[in-house]
Enzyme design. Structure first.
Site, PDB file in Angstrom:
ATOM      1  N   PRO A 124      36.727  43.289  46.129  1.00 53.07           N
ATOM      2  CA  PRO A 124      35.663  44.210  45.762  1.00 53.07           C
ATOM      3  C   PRO A 124      34.951  43.858  44.464  1.00 53.07           C
ATOM      4  O   PRO A 124      35.582  43.423  43.500  1.00 53.07           O
ATOM      5  CB  PRO A 124      36.391  45.558  45.623  1.00 53.07           C
ATOM      6  CG  PRO A 124      37.828  45.223  45.475  1.00 53.07           C
ATOM      7  CD  PRO A 124      38.037  43.947  46.232  1.00 53.07           C
TER       8      PRO A 124
ATOM      9  N   ARG B  56      27.306  41.575  36.698  1.00 55.87           N
ATOM     10  CA  ARG B  56      28.436  42.455  36.398  1.00 55.87           C
ATOM     11  C   ARG B  56      29.184  41.984  35.156  1.00 55.87           C
ATOM     12  O   ARG B  56      29.703  40.870  35.149  1.00 55.87           O
ATOM     13  CB  ARG B  56      29.364  42.379  37.619  1.00 55.87           C
ATOM     14  CG  ARG B  56      30.633  43.106  37.489  1.00 55.87           C
ATOM     15  CD  ARG B  56      31.593  42.839  38.628  1.00 55.87           C
ATOM     16  NE  ARG B  56      32.761  43.641  38.381  1.00 55.87           N
ATOM     17  CZ  ARG B  56      33.976  43.367  38.824  1.00 55.87           C
ATOM     18  NH1 ARG B  56      34.191  42.310  39.585  1.00 55.87           N
ATOM     19  NH2 ARG B  56      34.981  44.134  38.514  1.00 55.87           N
TER      20      ARG B  56
ATOM     21  N   TYR C 247      33.124  38.151  33.186  1.00 49.88           N
ATOM     22  CA  TYR C 247      33.054  37.421  34.452  1.00 49.88           C
ATOM     23  C   TYR C 247      32.034  36.286  34.472  1.00 49.88           C
ATOM     24  O   TYR C 247      31.899  35.601  35.491  1.00 49.88           O
ATOM     25  CB  TYR C 247      32.755  38.417  35.593  1.00 49.88           C
ATOM     26  CG  TYR C 247      33.786  39.514  35.680  1.00 49.88           C
ATOM     27  CD1 TYR C 247      35.140  39.211  35.813  1.00 49.88           C
ATOM     28  CD2 TYR C 247      33.418  40.856  35.604  1.00 49.88           C
ATOM     29  CE1 TYR C 247      36.093  40.218  35.874  1.00 49.88           C
ATOM     30  CE2 TYR C 247      34.368  41.869  35.673  1.00 49.88           C
ATOM     31  CZ  TYR C 247      35.706  41.539  35.803  1.00 49.88           C
ATOM     32  OH  TYR C 247      36.661  42.524  35.860  1.00 49.88           O
TER      33      TYR C 247
ATOM     34  N   ASN D 247      41.009  36.002  45.070  1.00 50.32           N
ATOM     35  CA  ASN D 247      40.741  36.904  43.960  1.00 50.32           C
ATOM     36  C   ASN D 247      40.554  38.275  44.601  1.00 50.32           C
ATOM     37  O   ASN D 247      39.483  38.577  45.131  1.00 50.32           O
ATOM     38  CB  ASN D 247      39.494  36.496  43.184  1.00 50.32           C
ATOM     39  CG  ASN D 247      39.262  37.399  41.978  1.00 50.32           C
ATOM     40  OD1 ASN D 247      39.935  38.419  41.824  1.00 50.32           O
ATOM     41  ND2 ASN D 247      38.311  37.024  41.126  1.00 50.32           N
TER      42      ASN D 247
ATOM     43  N   HIS E 141      45.744  45.006  41.797  1.00 49.59           N
ATOM     44  CA  HIS E 141      46.577  45.916  41.015  1.00 49.59           C
ATOM     45  C   HIS E 141      47.048  47.128  41.819  1.00 49.59           C
ATOM     46  O   HIS E 141      47.751  47.979  41.285  1.00 49.59           O
ATOM     47  CB  HIS E 141      45.789  46.404  39.784  1.00 49.59           C
ATOM     48  CG  HIS E 141      45.024  45.323  39.094  1.00 49.59           C
ATOM     49  ND1 HIS E 141      45.629  44.205  38.560  1.00 49.59           N
ATOM     50  CD2 HIS E 141      43.685  45.145  38.900  1.00 49.59           C
ATOM     51  CE1 HIS E 141      44.693  43.411  38.040  1.00 49.59           C
ATOM     52  NE2 HIS E 141      43.512  43.951  38.234  1.00 49.59           N
TER      53      HIS E 141
ATOM     54  N   ASP F 204      51.330  42.797  51.937  1.00 45.80           N
ATOM     55  CA  ASP F 204      52.089  42.708  53.185  1.00 45.80           C
ATOM     56  C   ASP F 204      51.433  41.746  54.173  1.00 45.80           C
ATOM     57  O   ASP F 204      52.126  41.033  54.908  1.00 45.80           O
ATOM     58  CB  ASP F 204      52.241  44.093  53.817  1.00 45.80           C
ATOM     59  CG  ASP F 204      53.283  44.948  53.099  1.00 45.80           C
ATOM     60  OD1 ASP F 204      54.017  44.409  52.250  1.00 45.80           O
ATOM     61  OD2 ASP F 204      53.353  46.155  53.395  1.00 45.80           O
TER      62      ASP F 204
ATOM     63  N   LEU G 123      38.917  35.509  37.351  1.00 45.28           N
ATOM     64  CA  LEU G 123      37.952  34.940  36.404  1.00 45.28           C
ATOM     65  C   LEU G 123      38.368  35.253  34.971  1.00 45.28           C
ATOM     66  O   LEU G 123      38.345  34.384  34.094  1.00 45.28           O
ATOM     67  CB  LEU G 123      36.562  35.539  36.673  1.00 45.28           C
ATOM     68  CG  LEU G 123      35.937  35.158  38.011  1.00 45.28           C
ATOM     69  CD1 LEU G 123      35.111  36.303  38.565  1.00 45.28           C
ATOM     70  CD2 LEU G 123      35.087  33.909  37.873  1.00 45.28           C
ATOM     71  N   SER G 124      38.735  36.505  34.734  1.00 42.22           N
ATOM     72  CA  SER G 124      39.083  36.932  33.378  1.00 42.22           C
ATOM     73  C   SER G 124      40.586  36.790  33.154  1.00 42.22           C
ATOM     74  O   SER G 124      41.367  36.700  34.116  1.00 42.22           O
ATOM     75  CB  SER G 124      38.657  38.396  33.179  1.00 42.22           C
ATOM     76  OG  SER G 124      39.394  39.248  34.049  1.00 42.22           O
TER      77      SER G 124
ATOM     78  N   ARG H 139      43.496  42.230  28.832  1.00 36.98           N
ATOM     79  CA  ARG H 139      42.667  43.408  29.110  1.00 36.98           C
ATOM     80  C   ARG H 139      43.543  44.673  29.248  1.00 36.98           C
ATOM     81  O   ARG H 139      44.680  44.678  28.786  1.00 36.98           O
ATOM     82  CB  ARG H 139      41.820  43.127  30.356  1.00 36.98           C
ATOM     83  CG  ARG H 139      40.907  41.906  30.156  1.00 36.98           C
ATOM     84  CD  ARG H 139      40.043  41.633  31.361  1.00 36.98           C
ATOM     85  NE  ARG H 139      39.139  42.742  31.634  1.00 36.98           N
ATOM     86  CZ  ARG H 139      38.462  42.886  32.769  1.00 36.98           C
ATOM     87  NH1 ARG H 139      38.579  41.972  33.727  1.00 36.98           N
ATOM     88  NH2 ARG H 139      37.660  43.912  32.954  1.00 36.98           N
TER      89      ARG H 139
HETATM   90  C1  DQA Z   1      39.307  40.255  38.403  1.00 34.85           C
HETATM   91  C2  DQA Z   1      40.137  41.126  37.458  1.00 34.85           C
HETATM   92  C3  DQA Z   1      40.389  42.492  38.066  1.00 34.85           C
HETATM   93  O1  DQA Z   1      41.170  43.283  37.181  1.00 34.85           O
HETATM   94  C4  DQA Z   1      39.070  43.199  38.319  1.00 34.85           C
HETATM   95  O2  DQA Z   1      39.293  44.447  38.944  1.00 34.85           O
HETATM   96  C5  DQA Z   1      38.118  42.368  39.098  1.00 34.85           C
HETATM   97  C6  DQA Z   1      38.021  40.942  38.809  1.00 34.85           C
HETATM   98  C7  DQA Z   1      38.927  38.898  37.764  1.00 34.85           C
HETATM   99  O3  DQA Z   1      38.499  38.024  38.497  1.00 34.85           O
HETATM  100  O4  DQA Z   1      39.035  38.744  36.533  1.00 34.85           O
HETATM  101  O5  DQA Z   1      37.363  42.870  39.916  1.00 34.85           O
HETATM  102  O6  DQA Z   1      40.083  39.980  39.561  1.00 34.85           O
END
Ligand code: DQA
Length: 141
Positions: A9, A17, A22, A71, A77, A84, A98-99, A104
């Site tokens: 998502p 964004r 990102y 990703n 989370h 599963d 990415l991050s 964080r």
């Molecule tokens: C993410 C990190 C996640 O916590 C966040 O909800 C994202 C992007 C990342 O690529 O850093 O949507 O997966």
């Protein structure tokens, strides 16, 4: 070698964004860079969805792939369903972000995928995907 690259998502919003977290590349830009880096050594298929069930469905159909780069965005989370599905298909996968999720909020430190992943790469922007791709392309069979 066939690899499936799954984005969850809000990753369709890349480029518009939170660029501090990102970067400025769009998801299409990233996918183009990955195709360039694969340079014919791997066949890449891309899938993005904002929906947990759609991602679960796609993983269930991934048994013909040699690996998955995922990703899962915020579902990382929260999603036992995605965990599963990955356990069910037994395709090796690398979790990417990415991050640097560990720099964080606390709620981003929990992953339902990390302990069953082949590896985890976070914090390198689009290069997180490229590093996962390099891993699959260089892993001895
Ligand atoms: C993410 C990190 C996640 O916590 C966040 O909800 C994202 C992007 C990342 O690529 O850093 O949507 O997966």
């Amino acid at each position: 070698m066939k690899l499936l690259i799954i984005n969850g998502p809000n990753l369709n919003m890349l480029g518009r964004r939170e660029s501090a977290h990102y970067g400025t590349l769009t998801l299409t830009d990233i996918n183009t860079k990955l195709i360039e880096r694969a340079d014919g050594r791997a066949e890449l298929e891309f899938f993005q969805s904002n929906h947990e069930g759609a991602i679960t469905d796609r993983i269930q159909l991934s048994s013909g792939f040699d690996g998955i780069i995922i990703n899962a965005g915020a579902y990382t989370h929260t999603s036992i369903a995605i965990r599963d599905a990955l356990l069910a298909v037994k395709v090796p996968f690398v979790e990417v972000h990415l991050s640097n999720v560990y720099a964080r909020e606390d709620f981003r430190h929990k992953s339902y995928l990390s302990d069953i992943a082949r590896g985890v790469i976070a914090g390198f922007g689009w290069m997180s995907y490229a590093l996962a791709l390099e891993f699959f392309m260089s892993e001895p069979k």
